[in-house]
Scaffold this motif. Structure first.
Motif, PDB file in Angstrom:
ATOM      1  N   ASP B  75       0.833  -1.210   0.000  1.00 56.60           N
ATOM      2  CA  ASP B  75       0.000   0.000   0.000  1.00 56.60           C
ATOM      3  C   ASP B  75       0.863   1.254   0.000  1.00 56.60           C
ATOM      4  OD1 ASP B  75      -2.288  -1.521   0.034  1.00 56.60           O
ATOM      5  OD2 ASP B  75      -2.710  -1.219   2.164  1.00 56.60           O
ATOM      6  N   PHE B  76       1.977   1.189   0.721  1.00 52.74           N
ATOM      7  CA  PHE B  76       2.877   2.345   0.738  1.00 52.74           C
ATOM      8  C   PHE B  76       3.718   2.370  -0.544  1.00 52.74           C
ATOM      9  CE2 PHE B  76       4.859   5.492   3.769  1.00 52.74           C
ATOM     10  CZ  PHE B  76       5.709   6.067   2.841  1.00 52.74           C
ATOM     11  N   MET B 149       8.857   9.278   7.159  1.00 52.06           N
ATOM     12  CA  MET B 149       7.716   9.050   6.268  1.00 52.06           C
ATOM     13  C   MET B 149       7.004   7.750   6.628  1.00 52.06           C
ATOM     14  SD  MET B 149       9.393  10.248   2.636  1.00 52.06           S
ATOM     15  CE  MET B 149       7.974   9.799   1.641  1.00 52.06           C
ATOM     16  N   GLY B 152       5.244   8.154   9.956  1.00 51.13           N
ATOM     17  CA  GLY B 152       4.061   9.005   9.798  1.00 51.13           C
ATOM     18  C   GLY B 152       2.901   8.202   9.254  1.00 51.13           C
ATOM     19  N   PHE B 153       3.202   7.339   8.306  1.00 48.87           N
ATOM     20  CA  PHE B 153       2.156   6.532   7.665  1.00 48.87           C
ATOM     21  C   PHE B 153       1.592   5.484   8.620  1.00 48.87           C
ATOM     22  CE2 PHE B 153       0.826   2.915   4.985  1.00 48.87           C
ATOM     23  CZ  PHE B 153      -0.080   3.553   4.136  1.00 48.87           C
ATOM     24  N   LYS B 155       1.833   5.512  11.840  1.00 49.00           N
ATOM     25  CA  LYS B 155       1.533   6.120  13.140  1.00 49.00           C
ATOM     26  C   LYS B 155       2.365   5.478  14.251  1.00 49.00           C
ATOM     27  CE  LYS B 155      -3.360   7.160  11.909  1.00 49.00           C
ATOM     28  NZ  LYS B 155      -3.086   8.168  10.958  1.00 49.00           N
ATOM     29  N   TYR B 180       6.601  15.056   9.368  1.00 52.14           N
ATOM     30  CA  TYR B 180       6.030  13.706   9.357  1.00 52.14           C
ATOM     31  C   TYR B 180       5.800  13.174  10.778  1.00 52.14           C
ATOM     32  CZ  TYR B 180       6.592  13.333   4.331  1.00 52.14           C
ATOM     33  OH  TYR B 180       6.470  13.530   2.976  1.00 52.14           O
ATOM     34  N   GLY B 181       6.131  13.985  11.782  1.00 48.81           N
ATOM     35  CA  GLY B 181       5.819  13.617  13.160  1.00 48.81           C
ATOM     36  C   GLY B 181       6.979  13.042  13.955  1.00 48.81           C
TER      37      GLY B 181
END
Lengths: 454, 454
Positions: B75-76, B149, B152-153, B155, B180-181
């Motif tokens: 998915d990524f 990245m 971030g995706f 979490k 991106y956190g």
């Protein structure tokens, strides 16, 4: 509508070989560009000392619906195009929306934005005419980089007047342009009369885009083998940017997708105009009912709060007069304004379409734009330019509305560029230091007062 | 071989759904990783406090030729892959060579390089195991950004120890990671024992990658819900990077193209190993005769001038021992060395392949690398990372040789990343300030003296 991939790339054989000319599809044309000396419509002769002939022909062409893309331009386009049309599956999941969200991403080339689409043909046509040098101006550097790439490829001399404060704050943008062979001159400079005059009056000035434009135009006028090139606003730039929308349309058609709305950010307007070109041409022929939405910053609201009037294209008041939505060439965006989209006026074609009710416009505040961007960035992985984030903010608002209404609308937006060169703005947002500014009606008065009497 | 487009993109349905494991194809395996405390081969238990279980399983797996890519990783991947396989038509014309030049470009994602290919599965597997935090280190920031990245995706909490001098010189790289956190801590820091110790001894230090690794590993060991991740060198990273080569092979097969040579830059080696994986596996089975060429900087010549020996993976001498070509963990590249490729050792799989004669190696000087890059950049429009330019230098040398011999060889090379973050090096080259350094044999002695006694 099943089995739509995350990204739709066209095969090279499917790619457009012509640009599309919106003006040939308009029932009512925008009012013509005026020569401020005579107040009469500009002729090709008026424009010839500044622009190269083929671009003037395109600028004034309201007849030909399609114009062939020259093979050398295709040779360059094929290195970085098609750009991907992305289905934002992960964002849809994050927003828990039934909407189908698509975006056309123009940031995957070294210049970092869609600007390259027009830089390439502009340099090619100048070269074909026997011109040996071109000049332009750049602020943040995206247009200058696009021009440097095009000139590096076609082996053309390029002088870029870069706003001095940008050149000092972004030395690496200067380094990229120089790597492609461009000469970068911080503006104001002592290479032009206007530059010398400003320097003598304000020796400490950091420069402005208006001044850089004036220097680049003066430099082009000095030499018959030199021409000036401009990256937005004008009809020929809009024509070149139609490649964005044409690719998008072919990609959507391959999968039988029909957008309900198309959303783009609008500064000078060439990206949005390019994205919507084939769709709005169909709409003008009564063939679809798509909503077209221009998104602008609340701090520089030319469509939503500007006047539809003749105005100069530059703050230096040297260009022909354009009929457009404008805040007045004397309007200066607030210093807390992040990113681009700070132009006082708007593409005359989009202005006319807006005036005639084909285009909607929405103004958004930058702190809300960056908050939406944060969600997008983490879900979709791509860091967009702040300009592009204006479009995604409204696209996300519409997708959230779909969650509430249960409608599975198809939302398409333009993601015009990468955010690599705007990290100061992201940093301000991350640190909670970003503020908003909405001008009062009184704040807009000085700009309107600067409008010429036509 | 006609009608090959400028860029070959795979359809999503054509994309690989498994990684390929080179080690399962090797007749003779690389010598095993050793636990320095016992000098015995590392077990899964030895590695469990630092790495998550699934990655350890992959690290030690020399049986399974193919390993499924989990759906969330796909998915990524689908957001930024496939990367384009580019036919360098414009470069071929510029070089006037009969050679056919192809490159696989991994720079079109926000992290700017191939590193993301391994960051995504590493974070996914940690999350799947119930781990809630991961730590890593970053120098220039590409690996840290890739990790940000991925986290971030998915979490996931991420702490990046960033070499202090890099954090200060590249504040925007820090800003990207934070967007991106991720939490970014300049290293050395007071968050770890090793950091506090170094700070008390050298309060003014700008830090080093070795120190940042040590801090990240210590932080991971402090907490059972935390693991450390590494971006290169190891077997599981090589496995993930096989996606590069697998996509390339499918793209070439679609058009019936057979490369004569495959060229890649080699620092830690994971990119080159990933690019060549399916091709070298065929070669190991006697199914092709492709030449494989690793390119390294003359200033950090681990393959061409290093020793094949057990060594620590980090300068802090805390990791397991790896059998590899190495200049010794005490080797420090000269300060005029631009860009990456400054690792003292080399991927153990590539080291073994080189030792056994399947892989060639060439060392090149950086001023020649940048000169070749200038030609490439202007012809092909893309600004590559200096690391990647090492590969294009040798590819261009081979293409020029073809011009002389008249052979139409098919040359494939890996363009691993964008040059956006290395503009100081381009600036030095543009201004004529770039110098070369080739260590003397005496210069290499201190590094070799640092090799552990095994």
């Amino acid at each position: 509508m099943t089995n739509i991939p995350y990204k739709i790339y066209l095969e090279e054989s499917e790619m457009p070989r012509q640009w599309q000319n919106i003006r040939a599809f308009m029932k009512e044309l925008p009012d013509p560009m005026l020569n401020p000396a005579t107040m009469k419509p500009c002729t090709a002769e008026d424009l010839a000392p500044v622009f190269c002939d083929k671009l003037i022909e395109q600028e004034l062409n309201d007849i030909d619906p399609y114009i062939d893309i020259p093979q050398p331009v295709l040779d360059f386009y094929h290195m970085y195009r098609p750009s991907p049309l992305v289905r934002a599956y992960n964002l849809e999941r994050e927003l828990n929306t039934p909407a189908h969200i698509y975006y056309k991403f123009e940031g995957n080339n070294t210049s970092g934005s869609h600007k390259l689409n027009s830089a390439v043909p502009q340099v090619y046509y100048a070269k074909e005419q026997g011109i040996t040098q071109v000049t332009t101006e750049t602020g943040a550097g995206q247009w200058g980089t696009a021009m440097a790439m095009a000139c590096g490829f076609f082996k053309m001399d390029l002088t870029v007047y870069m706003v001095k404060v940008s050149a000092e704050q972004k030395p690496y943008r200067k380094a990229i342009m120089e790597t492609y062979g461009a000469k970068v001159i911080p503006s104001p400079s002592n290479t032009t009369e206007v530059g010398r005059k400003i320097l003598s009056q304000y020796p400490e000035t950091g420069g402005s885009l208006g001044c850089a434009i004036s220097e680049a135009v003066e430099k082009a006028r000095q030499n018959d083998n030199c021409r000036y090139v401009l990256g937005s606003v004008l009809n020929h730039v809009t024509l070149h940017q139609s490649i964005i929308g044409l690719e998008t349309q072919i990609a959507l058609d391959k999968y039988g997708i029909q957008p309900d709305m198309i959303i783009g950010c609008a500064g000078g307007g060439s990206n949005l105009a390019g994205l919507i070109t084939p769709f709005i041409c169909q709409r003008l022929q009564g063939k679809n009912n798509i909503r077209f939405i221009a998104v602008e910053p609340a701090s520089c609201p030319s469509l939503t709060r500007g006047r539809y009037a003749y105005d100069f294209g530059d703050t230096g008041r040297t260009t022909p007069l354009l009929k457009m939505y404008t805040l007045g060439s004397g309007f200066i965006p607030s210093p807390n304004h992040a990113g681009g989209l700070r132009y006082h006026g708007m593409n005359p074609i989009l202005s006319k379409l807006y005036h005639d009710g084909y285009l909607e416009a929405r103004a958004v505040e930058q702190s809300k734009v960056f908050a939406a961007a944060q969600t997008f960035i983490r879900a979709e992985g791509t860091l967009p330019a702040p300009e592009s984030c204006h479009a995604l903010k409204v696209a996300m608002d519409e997708a959230i509305r779909c969650r509430e209404t249960g409608e599975a609308k198809t939302i398409l937006f333009g993601l015009t560029g990468t955010g690599y060169f705007d990290l100061a703005a992201y940093q301000a947002f991350n640190e909670g230091k970003m503020t908003d500014y909405i001008p009062t009606d009184a704040d807009l008065q000085p700009g309107f007062a600067s409008l010429p009497q036509v």
